[in-house]
Design a protein around this motif. Structure first.
Motif, PDB file in Angstrom:
ATOM      1  N   GLY A  40       0.839  -1.196   0.000  1.00  0.00           N
ATOM      2  CA  GLY A  40       0.000   0.000   0.000  1.00  0.00           C
ATOM      3  C   GLY A  40       0.870   1.241   0.000  1.00  0.00           C
ATOM      4  N   HIS A  41       0.780   2.044  -1.038  1.00  0.00           N
ATOM      5  CA  HIS A  41       1.602   3.235  -1.157  1.00  0.00           C
ATOM      6  C   HIS A  41       0.836   4.287  -1.956  1.00  0.00           C
ATOM      7  CE1 HIS A  41       2.506   0.518  -4.555  1.00  0.00           C
ATOM      8  NE2 HIS A  41       2.434   1.620  -5.279  1.00  0.00           N
ATOM      9  N   TRP A  42       1.316   5.509  -1.926  1.00  0.00           N
ATOM     10  CA  TRP A  42       0.724   6.620  -2.668  1.00  0.00           C
ATOM     11  C   TRP A  42      -0.761   6.822  -2.325  1.00  0.00           C
ATOM     12  CZ3 TRP A  42       2.764   6.148  -8.404  1.00  0.00           C
ATOM     13  CH2 TRP A  42       4.160   6.223  -8.388  1.00  0.00           C
ATOM     14  N   PHE A  43      -1.122   6.550  -1.092  1.00  0.00           N
ATOM     15  CA  PHE A  43      -2.539   6.661  -0.740  1.00  0.00           C
ATOM     16  C   PHE A  43      -2.930   8.066  -0.274  1.00  0.00           C
ATOM     17  CE2 PHE A  43      -0.164   4.491   2.669  1.00  0.00           C
ATOM     18  CZ  PHE A  43      -0.304   5.375   3.728  1.00  0.00           C
ATOM     19  N   LYS A  44      -1.967   8.957  -0.134  1.00  0.00           N
ATOM     20  CA  LYS A  44      -2.298  10.313   0.320  1.00  0.00           C
ATOM     21  C   LYS A  44      -3.209  11.036  -0.672  1.00  0.00           C
ATOM     22  CE  LYS A  44      -0.151  14.670   1.729  1.00  0.00           C
ATOM     23  NZ  LYS A  44       1.119  15.382   1.995  1.00  0.00           N
ATOM     24  N   GLN A  45      -2.957  10.813  -1.961  1.00  0.00           N
ATOM     25  CA  GLN A  45      -3.728  11.538  -2.964  1.00  0.00           C
ATOM     26  C   GLN A  45      -5.209  11.230  -2.894  1.00  0.00           C
ATOM     27  OE1 GLN A  45      -2.104  13.846  -5.187  1.00  0.00           O
ATOM     28  NE2 GLN A  45      -4.231  14.444  -5.026  1.00  0.00           N
ATOM     29  N   GLY A  46      -5.541   9.994  -2.576  1.00  0.00           N
ATOM     30  CA  GLY A  46      -6.943   9.612  -2.527  1.00  0.00           C
ATOM     31  C   GLY A  46      -7.688  10.135  -1.327  1.00  0.00           C
ATOM     32  N   PHE A  47      -6.958  10.641  -0.325  1.00  0.00           N
ATOM     33  CA  PHE A  47      -7.614  11.050   0.914  1.00  0.00           C
ATOM     34  C   PHE A  47      -8.485  12.284   0.728  1.00  0.00           C
ATOM     35  CE2 PHE A  47      -7.849  13.082   5.097  1.00  0.00           C
ATOM     36  CZ  PHE A  47      -8.286  12.010   5.861  1.00  0.00           C
ATOM     37  N   ALA A  48      -8.116  13.169  -0.188  1.00  0.00           N
ATOM     38  CA  ALA A  48      -8.894  14.394  -0.398  1.00  0.00           C
ATOM     39  C   ALA A  48     -10.218  14.111  -1.082  1.00  0.00           C
ATOM     40  CB  ALA A  48      -8.094  15.399  -1.216  1.00  0.00           C
ATOM     41  N   LEU A  49     -10.370  12.902  -1.638  1.00  0.00           N
ATOM     42  CA  LEU A  49     -11.631  12.519  -2.261  1.00  0.00           C
ATOM     43  C   LEU A  49     -12.605  12.073  -1.188  1.00  0.00           C
ATOM     44  CD1 LEU A  49     -10.116  10.372  -5.146  1.00  0.00           C
ATOM     45  CD2 LEU A  49     -10.776  12.779  -5.254  1.00  0.00           C
ATOM     46  N   SER A  50     -13.860  11.888  -1.567  1.00  0.00           N
ATOM     47  CA  SER A  50     -14.839  11.370  -0.627  1.00  0.00           C
ATOM     48  C   SER A  50     -14.489   9.929  -0.290  1.00  0.00           C
ATOM     49  CB  SER A  50     -16.249  11.445  -1.233  1.00  0.00           C
ATOM     50  OG  SER A  50     -16.331  10.606  -2.375  1.00  0.00           O
ATOM     51  N   PRO A  51     -14.949   9.408   0.882  1.00  0.00           N
ATOM     52  CA  PRO A  51     -14.591   8.040   1.277  1.00  0.00           C
ATOM     53  C   PRO A  51     -14.924   6.988   0.238  1.00  0.00           C
ATOM     54  CG  PRO A  51     -15.572   9.225   3.117  1.00  0.00           C
ATOM     55  CD  PRO A  51     -15.716  10.110   1.914  1.00  0.00           C
ATOM     56  N   ASP A  52     -16.062   7.147  -0.469  1.00  0.00           N
ATOM     57  CA  ASP A  52     -16.409   6.135  -1.467  1.00  0.00           C
ATOM     58  C   ASP A  52     -15.502   6.224  -2.688  1.00  0.00           C
ATOM     59  OD1 ASP A  52     -17.577   8.632  -1.965  1.00  0.00           O
ATOM     60  OD2 ASP A  52     -19.017   7.751  -3.357  1.00  0.00           O
ATOM     61  N   GLN A  53     -15.073   7.449  -3.043  1.00  0.00           N
ATOM     62  CA  GLN A  53     -14.142   7.602  -4.159  1.00  0.00           C
ATOM     63  C   GLN A  53     -12.761   7.111  -3.796  1.00  0.00           C
ATOM     64  OE1 GLN A  53     -14.817  11.891  -4.608  1.00  0.00           O
ATOM     65  NE2 GLN A  53     -15.321  11.496  -6.733  1.00  0.00           N
ATOM     66  N   SER A  54     -12.313   7.459  -2.562  1.00  0.00           N
ATOM     67  CA  SER A  54     -10.944   7.168  -2.177  1.00  0.00           C
ATOM     68  C   SER A  54     -10.700   5.692  -1.954  1.00  0.00           C
ATOM     69  CB  SER A  54     -10.580   7.948  -0.904  1.00  0.00           C
ATOM     70  OG  SER A  54     -11.398   7.568   0.173  1.00  0.00           O
ATOM     71  N   SER A  55     -11.755   4.909  -1.814  1.00  0.00           N
ATOM     72  CA  SER A  55     -11.557   3.472  -1.646  1.00  0.00           C
ATOM     73  C   SER A  55     -11.153   2.796  -2.945  1.00  0.00           C
ATOM     74  CB  SER A  55     -12.851   2.838  -1.104  1.00  0.00           C
ATOM     75  OG  SER A  55     -13.895   3.010  -2.056  1.00  0.00           O
ATOM     76  N   ASP A  56     -11.343   3.528  -4.062  1.00  0.00           N
ATOM     77  CA  ASP A  56     -10.958   2.957  -5.362  1.00  0.00           C
ATOM     78  C   ASP A  56     -10.446   4.090  -6.239  1.00  0.00           C
ATOM     79  OD1 ASP A  56     -10.578   1.321  -7.521  1.00  0.00           O
ATOM     80  OD2 ASP A  56     -12.684   1.335  -8.140  1.00  0.00           O
ATOM     81  N   ASN A  57      -9.253   4.605  -5.908  1.00  0.00           N
ATOM     82  CA  ASN A  57      -8.777   5.824  -6.536  1.00  0.00           C
ATOM     83  C   ASN A  57      -7.669   5.605  -7.535  1.00  0.00           C
ATOM     84  OD1 ASN A  57      -6.031   6.147  -5.081  1.00  0.00           O
ATOM     85  ND2 ASN A  57      -7.475   5.760  -3.424  1.00  0.00           N
TER      86      ASN A  57
END
Length: 611
Positions: free
Chosen positions: A82-99
């Motif tokens: 699991g890496h590069w997950f910071k970028q997905g955090f600014a999205l909504s939880p449902d978006q960030s789970s599959d970013n």
């Protein structure tokens, strides 16, 4: 008499690819007012930053990670990285789970953050235990403030969510520990540079800090005030940023490798191993844009020196690329950074803010010699195509510690507040508009009210023929407004109740909202960018009640008059319901929205306390 301060303050910059930590134990070293860099990593690494990375067992993907914090970690048939997950955090939880930045088998971005922060917390707790030895306190009883930086592009809800996750991970779990969603990354970088290189800046200088990291590039425009014993900063406009950074270079090169691998049916997973290895990092660092090296090559894991696949440029176990391919990918990110800088320069021209005296480049991508060379060539006093009156005397700087300036800037600011009794920033520029949602008595003479009626926003109340425009927003704090920490603003309101409502039941609720738009909408709508926050619960039972005037044709009612007050803090905006004279609090608990990041809470702006 002595200064009141915690036993330990820790600044943490969780980056896309790496995490840096700085700290100050308020013992002997505080006299130097210098943060220390944390290097006590449990994996034995002596690096200043640790990779923001986790590894999970594929057979127990919902369990705890089996490893963390190493660039050597990689996905296998039995594990997943699991890496590069910071970028997905600014999205909504449902978006960030599959970013698209993490393996589909991995937990959600929130869970990845919590697991990484939990590992980080335990590492810090064990490694800094001895720092508290002199105080005679256990870790659980010591006063510790954890300061986290946040990207400029995160909205207030993302900051609150991050602070909540950090607390769940262990930070702030004890009563004497605090978690502060602290300065934005470019603000922390600005404080570090102006503290560390104070002699380079003159009173009245305008400074643009460009923090180009792994996930985002953030900008902060400030003016230096040196009239006091220490330099102070005024923000000239809200911090800004965009999804521009070093990992986009890595990602594009990874796609290029994966496309080549697919031509000969080699596993695409090898692409991640190739870009995360030392060879690719060296090429990135050494890149200078010249033509001395026509090609670069990367070893393909698992291939022997005798294996060649000409159709995908693999020769003797190495994949070859044209030097220009890497340069082109770099240039795309540099151009995006330039767009952000140009936007600030144009704003300076439009608002007649004078000349820009300094540009400071920081961050992981900002440490690239090629990026520095290209931007320095573009933004200097002699460059063509730039506003000459703005860049006439500009000086280009590179941060002395581009990858660690943020975490150290957090601690610098905290020490400044302790010893000087105030923030480094004399004025803060709000990044969001904050307000309250309410219904407004319909007035046919107002065009906005007539338009609202066409859109079905007008309703009748049970009390007579009154018509009310629903979901109006009163903006108490506007995006871009320059305010002092602790500054207050208020809105007078009234609520009407049926005459039959008992005094003890005179209760109300006020919804707090925010907007990131330059001109926030006048009404709440789920599609126009206005976001709801928490509800302020108000008790009006102690207020004087007025009735309808005798000449009114409306049904009988009772009315209470009060005000909602917003206090703009260094880290947050606090809303309270008060009597009109402000002497009585009508809300049991205030609503506090994480907003402007500073390493202190609203109730701790005057740090110079006497013991």
């Amino acid at each position: 008499m002595a200064l009141q301060h915690p036993d330990l303050v820790i600044g943490i910059d969780v980056g896309m690819t790496g995490t840096g930590v700085a700290y100050c134990s308020f013992g002997a070293e505080v006299e130097t007012r210098e943060p220390k860099r944390f290097r006590g990593w449990e994996n034995g690494s002596t690096a200043h930053k640790i990779p923001t990375q986790l590894v999970y067992d594929r057979r127990n993907i919902k369990g705890d990670p089996i490893a963390w914090g190493s660039s050597e970690l990689e996905s296998t048939k039995d594990s997943v990285s699991g890496h590069w997950f910071k970028q997905g955090f600014a999205l909504s939880p449902d978006q960030s789970s599959d970013n698209g930045y993490t393996d589909a088998d991995l937990p959600s971005v929130d869970t990845l953050y919590q697991h990484f922060l939990s590992k980080l917390y335990n590492n810090i707790r064990v490694a800094l235990w001895e720092q508290l030895g002199g105080s005679g306190k256990d870790w659980e009883d010591a006063s510790i403030d954890f300061l986290f930086s946040v990207p400029a592009i995160w909205d207030s809800q993302a900051r609150e969510r991050f602070k909540y996750i950090a607390t769940k991970a262990g930070f702030g779990c004890h009563s004497t520990h605090r978690v502060l969603a602290s300065l934005t990354e470019p603000e922390a970088a600005a404080i570090f540079e102006i503290n560390r290189e104070d002699e380079k800046f003159q009173d009245g200088d305008t400074v643009l800090v460009v923090d180009a990291g792994g996930a985002t590039t953030d900008l902060c425009l400030v003016r230096v005030d040196k009239k006091e014993k220490t330099s102070r900063l005024s923000e000239l406009e809200p911090v800004t940023g965009d999804n521009v950074g070093g990992t986009y270079i890595d990602g594009e090169f990874q796609k290029l490798i994966a496309d080549n691998l697919s031509k000969v049916d080699l596993p695409k997973t090898l692409a991640w191993k190739m870009i995360s290895g030392g060879q690719f990092m060296k090429y990135k660092i050494r890149l200078n844009g010249g033509r001395a090296q026509a090609e670069i090559s990367l070893e393909v894991p698992g291939l022997g020196r005798h294996e060649t696949f000409e159709q995908c440029d693999i020769r003797k176990g190495e994949m070859f690329f044209k030097h220009d391919q890497l340069v082109q990918i770099f240039d795309e990110q540099i151009e995006d950074i330039a767009v952000l800088i140009d936007g600030v320069l144009n704003d300076m021209v439009m608002s007649q803010q004078g000349q820009l005296n300094h540009i400071i480049l920081a961050g992981g991508l900002g440490s690239s010699a090629y990026v520095q060379k290209q931007l320095k060539g573009r933004y200097n006093a002699d460059s063509l195509g730039n506003p000459p009156n703005v860049l006439k005397n500009v000086v280009f700087h590179v941060s002395s510690e581009p990858q660690l300036c943020v975490c150290q800037g957090l601690v610098y600011e905290y020490i400044h507040s302790i010893y000087n009794g105030s923030s480094t920033f004399t004025k803060l520029s709000s990044q969001f508009s904050f307000g309250i949602m309410r219904d407004e008595l319909y007035n046919i003479r107002k065009q906005s009210h007539r338009a609202a009626k066409k859109h079905g926003r007008v309703k009748k109340t049970p009390m007579g023929n009154e018509q009310w425009v629903r979901n109006c927003v009163d903006w108490l704090i506007l995006r871009g407004a320059l305010m002092n920490p602790g500054e207050k603003t208020a809105k007078e309101l009234h609520h009407r109740f049926e005459r039959s409502v008992r005094r003890t039941d005179l209760q109300g609720q006020i919804t707090i909202v925010s907007s990131a738009e330059d001109e926030p909408p006048k009404y709440f709508d789920s599609t126009n960018g206005v976001k709801k926050h928490r509800v302020l619960c108000c008790d009006y039972s102690s207020l004087k009640v007025s009735s309808k005037p005798w000449y009114s044709l409306e049904r009988d009612y009772q009315q209470v008059d009060f005000k909602i007050e917003a206090q703009f803090g260094a880290e947050d905006v606090k809303f309270e319901c008060l009597s009109l004279d402000g002497g009585e609090k009508l809300s049991k608990d205030p609503v506090i929205i994480q907003a402007k990041a500073m390493p202190q809470e609203v109730n701790f702006p005057q740090s110079l306390l006497l013991a």
